[in-house]
Design an enzyme around this catalytic site. Structure first.
Site, PDB file in Angstrom:
ATOM      1  N   TRP A  14     -51.273  59.688  29.244  1.00 16.19           N
ATOM      2  CA  TRP A  14     -50.257  60.228  28.345  1.00 16.19           C
ATOM      3  C   TRP A  14     -50.669  61.505  27.618  1.00 16.19           C
ATOM      4  O   TRP A  14     -49.827  62.175  27.030  1.00 16.19           O
ATOM      5  CB  TRP A  14     -49.909  59.175  27.280  1.00 16.19           C
ATOM      6  CG  TRP A  14     -51.132  58.570  26.637  1.00 16.19           C
ATOM      7  CD1 TRP A  14     -51.711  57.374  26.956  1.00 16.19           C
ATOM      8  CD2 TRP A  14     -51.944  59.139  25.610  1.00 16.19           C
ATOM      9  NE1 TRP A  14     -52.836  57.165  26.201  1.00 16.19           N
ATOM     10  CE2 TRP A  14     -52.996  58.235  25.350  1.00 16.19           C
ATOM     11  CE3 TRP A  14     -51.884  60.320  24.868  1.00 16.19           C
ATOM     12  CZ2 TRP A  14     -53.980  58.482  24.392  1.00 16.19           C
ATOM     13  CZ3 TRP A  14     -52.862  60.570  23.917  1.00 16.19           C
ATOM     14  CH2 TRP A  14     -53.897  59.657  23.690  1.00 16.19           C
ATOM     15  N   ASN A  15     -51.952  61.868  27.606  1.00 16.58           N
ATOM     16  CA  ASN A  15     -52.348  62.951  26.699  1.00 16.58           C
ATOM     17  C   ASN A  15     -51.893  64.335  27.151  1.00 16.58           C
ATOM     18  O   ASN A  15     -51.714  65.233  26.332  1.00 16.58           O
ATOM     19  CB  ASN A  15     -53.862  62.930  26.429  1.00 16.58           C
ATOM     20  CG  ASN A  15     -54.688  63.022  27.682  1.00 16.58           C
ATOM     21  OD1 ASN A  15     -54.218  62.754  28.784  1.00 16.58           O
ATOM     22  ND2 ASN A  15     -55.944  63.407  27.531  1.00 16.58           N
TER      23      ASN A  15
ATOM     24  N   LYS B 111     -47.201  56.540  38.930  1.00 13.74           N
ATOM     25  CA  LYS B 111     -47.143  55.533  37.866  1.00 13.74           C
ATOM     26  C   LYS B 111     -47.707  56.202  36.617  1.00 13.74           C
ATOM     27  O   LYS B 111     -48.908  56.387  36.469  1.00 13.74           O
ATOM     28  CB  LYS B 111     -47.957  54.298  38.222  1.00 13.74           C
ATOM     29  CG  LYS B 111     -47.877  53.199  37.143  1.00 13.74           C
ATOM     30  CD  LYS B 111     -49.233  52.950  36.529  1.00 13.74           C
ATOM     31  CE  LYS B 111     -49.158  52.037  35.332  1.00 13.74           C
ATOM     32  NZ  LYS B 111     -48.604  52.691  34.130  1.00 13.74           N
ATOM     33  N   HIS B 112     -46.818  56.610  35.717  1.00 12.27           N
ATOM     34  CA  HIS B 112     -47.249  57.310  34.519  1.00 12.27           C
ATOM     35  C   HIS B 112     -47.542  56.311  33.402  1.00 12.27           C
ATOM     36  O   HIS B 112     -47.266  55.118  33.512  1.00 12.27           O
ATOM     37  CB  HIS B 112     -46.167  58.308  34.082  1.00 12.27           C
ATOM     38  CG  HIS B 112     -46.714  59.594  33.545  1.00 12.27           C
ATOM     39  ND1 HIS B 112     -47.884  59.652  32.813  1.00 12.27           N
ATOM     40  CD2 HIS B 112     -46.258  60.870  33.613  1.00 12.27           C
ATOM     41  CE1 HIS B 112     -48.119  60.905  32.465  1.00 12.27           C
ATOM     42  NE2 HIS B 112     -47.154  61.674  32.947  1.00 12.27           N
TER      43      HIS B 112
ATOM     44  N   GLY C 189     -57.697  58.355  33.657  1.00 10.19           N
ATOM     45  CA  GLY C 189     -57.504  57.356  32.612  1.00 10.19           C
ATOM     46  C   GLY C 189     -58.824  56.830  32.097  1.00 10.19           C
ATOM     47  O   GLY C 189     -59.855  57.496  32.157  1.00 10.19           O
ATOM     48  N   SER C 190     -58.794  55.618  31.618  1.00 10.02           N
ATOM     49  CA  SER C 190     -59.964  55.001  31.012  1.00 10.02           C
ATOM     50  C   SER C 190     -60.934  54.496  32.065  1.00 10.02           C
ATOM     51  O   SER C 190     -60.570  54.325  33.242  1.00 10.02           O
ATOM     52  CB  SER C 190     -59.533  53.830  30.122  1.00 10.02           C
ATOM     53  OG  SER C 190     -59.008  52.775  30.924  1.00 10.02           O
TER      54      SER C 190
ATOM     55  N   GLU D  74     -60.744  60.538  37.472  1.00 12.09           N
ATOM     56  CA  GLU D  74     -61.169  61.376  36.337  1.00 12.09           C
ATOM     57  C   GLU D  74     -61.013  60.502  35.119  1.00 12.09           C
ATOM     58  O   GLU D  74     -59.899  60.147  34.726  1.00 12.09           O
ATOM     59  CB  GLU D  74     -60.324  62.647  36.239  1.00 12.09           C
ATOM     60  CG  GLU D  74     -60.898  63.666  35.272  1.00 12.09           C
ATOM     61  CD  GLU D  74     -60.311  63.550  33.883  1.00 12.09           C
ATOM     62  OE1 GLU D  74     -61.031  63.006  33.001  1.00 12.09           O
ATOM     63  OE2 GLU D  74     -59.185  63.977  33.661  1.00 12.09           O
ATOM     64  N   LEU D  75     -62.153  60.138  34.509  1.00  7.23           N
ATOM     65  CA  LEU D  75     -62.149  59.123  33.461  1.00  7.23           C
ATOM     66  C   LEU D  75     -62.513  59.738  32.116  1.00  7.23           C
ATOM     67  O   LEU D  75     -62.164  60.876  31.829  1.00  7.23           O
ATOM     68  CB  LEU D  75     -63.080  57.986  33.870  1.00  7.23           C
ATOM     69  CG  LEU D  75     -62.806  57.411  35.272  1.00  7.23           C
ATOM     70  CD1 LEU D  75     -63.812  56.350  35.637  1.00  7.23           C
ATOM     71  CD2 LEU D  75     -61.389  56.879  35.377  1.00  7.23           C
TER      72      LEU D  75
ATOM     73  N   CYS E 142     -59.832  64.527  27.144  1.00  6.17           N
ATOM     74  CA  CYS E 142     -61.040  64.026  27.794  1.00  6.17           C
ATOM     75  C   CYS E 142     -62.178  65.028  27.683  1.00  6.17           C
ATOM     76  O   CYS E 142     -63.345  64.642  27.619  1.00  6.17           O
ATOM     77  CB  CYS E 142     -60.762  63.676  29.245  1.00  6.17           C
ATOM     78  SG  CYS E 142     -59.956  64.996  30.180  1.00  6.17           S
TER      79      CYS E 142
ATOM     80  N   GLU F  82     -66.965  57.018  23.554  1.00  9.66           N
ATOM     81  CA  GLU F  82     -65.993  58.104  23.397  1.00  9.66           C
ATOM     82  C   GLU F  82     -65.070  57.781  22.223  1.00  9.66           C
ATOM     83  O   GLU F  82     -64.478  56.700  22.154  1.00  9.66           O
ATOM     84  CB  GLU F  82     -65.164  58.256  24.677  1.00  9.66           C
ATOM     85  CG  GLU F  82     -64.098  59.339  24.581  1.00  9.66           C
ATOM     86  CD  GLU F  82     -63.267  59.451  25.856  1.00  9.66           C
ATOM     87  OE1 GLU F  82     -62.705  60.529  26.089  1.00  9.66           O
ATOM     88  OE2 GLU F  82     -63.186  58.452  26.597  1.00  9.66           O
TER      89      GLU F  82
END
Length: 463
Positions: free
Chosen positions: A133-134, A157-158, A209-210, A231-232, A265, A362
């Site tokens: 979402w960022n 899938k957002h 995401g996470s 990409e986390l 991130c 984080e």
């Protein structure tokens, strides 16, 4: 999991959307696959025309698109407009360079002529993209632009709190002339994720995401033998050496830590300053943070956004409290944030013990981890003592020295004399717990292609 637009500034639930049913998922995958069968045969010129149209639509309607971002996840309206422009620039990039990145090339091979062995890039098919979402538009465009250029199609899938942003991106490509199914949005519940990944028509998975989400999705991709990129999280080190322009570094640090409400991130989350200039840097940094103005993200005078949700603010508060309980010192700065909205008071954490969770965690929001390093070697040691390896920054007026330090950092990218940034034409990716794979430019465009070798032999096939 409900998909809903909840204004982070007012707390109002604006609109809700039902989860996709199994029948809707199957229909979407069938449509995406049928679209791929035709799309893979289209020319690069036609693909580029659609991307160019999309870029122009974004620029012609910048404010309209930006307001959706601000409504759904609280982004400052000025930053939202910049995100829209960044998306247009990414589309421009692939219009200009996409075909060249995928151009077949000849390989030298003993016993063959100069044009007998060719490496070609064929599209794979339906790519499943799980996005956060960022940066609700940027995250979609950075996977869609290269992959549709390569001849693939995207099923999206957002994040559940930006459903209207997802729909806006689907509508954008439809207005640009894309066929139905080129970009498909699914309001997918978690329990349908494996159903999508397992489907034989889905040929690859891309997730931003996470770490937890990445681990789950990567495990499912491995289980079903699908190529994946991740990409986390990140905890980017911002190293200030003794020969840096300290005032410039401090000013950049204020921006690098607090843009997008600190929810990036590649935010400059860990400020690592050598002892010789530490006090000067911190004094300037405090002054800069104190000037931030938290307020309505639609108001251009606001310079600090609310977090994406009240839950995000509550979770960050719990993290800070745990860090303090483990021995860290917390200092709050800036004027009091509004009582209304999912705001978080800018905070500096110091004296963080290297054996605590806070040292290796984080913080997604306006919380600064500040470290005093003895010297350059100590700064590099602190920077690398992290499970994350997304990006980083080095500040020094000696560019060659800064480049040498950058090479010592165990990260996917390093910026010199600027916070880690997001640009349309620079590769983006990480190492360690920050994931693997690169997005953007020709590295990203080839993440989901079949680089196939075509060999010409004598007509009877003999060697």
């Amino acid at each position: 999991m409900a998909y809903a637009t909840t204004n982070p500034f007012t707390g109002e639930v604006v609109k809700q959307f039902p989860n996709a049913t199994e029948q809707e998922v199957d229909a979407a995958l069938e449509q995406a696959h049928e679209t791929f069968l035709g799309w893979r045969e289209t020319s690069f010129e036609h693909r580029a025309e659609i991307l160019a149209n999309a870029a122009q639509i974004l620029r012609d309607n910048k404010r309209e698109y930006a307001e959706i971002l601000t409504l759904e996840m609280g982004k400052l309206i000025g930053e939202a407009e910049l995100e829209v422009e960044l998306c247009a620039q990414m589309l421009d990039y692939y219009v200009k360079f996409g075909a060249e990145a995928l151009r077949p090339r000849f390989l030298p091979a003993a016993g063959f002529g100069d044009t007998d062995v060719q490496l070609v890039s064929d599209p794979l098919g339906v790519i499943f993209a799980v996005e956060p979402w960022n940066f609700p538009y940027y995250q979609v465009i950075r996977i869609t632009a290269p992959q549709v250029t390569a001849g693939n199609v995207i099923v999206l899938k957002h994040a559940s709190n930006v459903p209207q942003s997802a729909l806006a991106m689907v509508d954008l490509f439809a207005k640009a002339g894309a066929p139905e199914g080129l970009l498909t949005n699914l309001f997918l519940p978690h329990d349908q994720t494996e159903r999508v990944i397992a489907d034989p028509r889905v040929r690859g998975v891309a997730l931003t995401g996470s770490e937890k989400a990445g681990s789950i999705v990567a495990g499912l991709a491995a289980k079903h033998l699908k190529k994946s990129t991740l990409e986390l999280g990140g905890a980017d080190a911002f190293i200030v050496l003794e020969d840096a322009d300290v005032e410039k570094a401090a000013d950049w640090a204020v921006f690098g830590r607090h843009w997008n409400g600190g929810q990036v991130c590649v935010s400059s989350k860990r400020l690592i300053v050598v002892d010789a200039v530490y006090d000067t840097f911190v004094a300037r940094y405090r002054e800069g943070v104190a000037k931030l103005v938290a307020g309505d993200p639609m108001d251009p005078k606001s310079t600090l956004a609310p977090l994406s949700s009240q839950k995000a603010a509550d979770d960050l508060k719990a993290q800070v409290e745990q860090a303090v309980a483990d021995g860290a010192k917390a200092e709050t700065l800036a004027a009091d944030v509004p009582a209304q909205g999912a705001f978080f008071q800018p905070t500096i954490l110091t004296e963080i013990d290297e054996d605590t969770d806070a040292f290796h965690t984080e913080f997604f929001g306006p919380v600064t981890q500040l470290y005093r390093a003895k010297d350059e070697d100590d700064a590099v040691r602190i920077a690398n003592d992290s499970p994350f390896g997304l990006g980083g920054s080095v500040f020094s007026q000696d560019i060659h020295r800064a480049q040498d330090v950058a090479r010592r950092l165990d990260t996917g990218m390093v910026y010199i004399n600027q916070p880690t940034g997001v640009k349309a034409d620079i590769p983006f990716g990480g190492v360690k717990n920050s994931g693997y794979g690169h997005e953007l430019i020709d590295l990203g465009i080839k993440e989901f292609v079949n680089e196939k070798v075509v060999v010409v032999t004598d007509i009877d096939g003999s060697f």
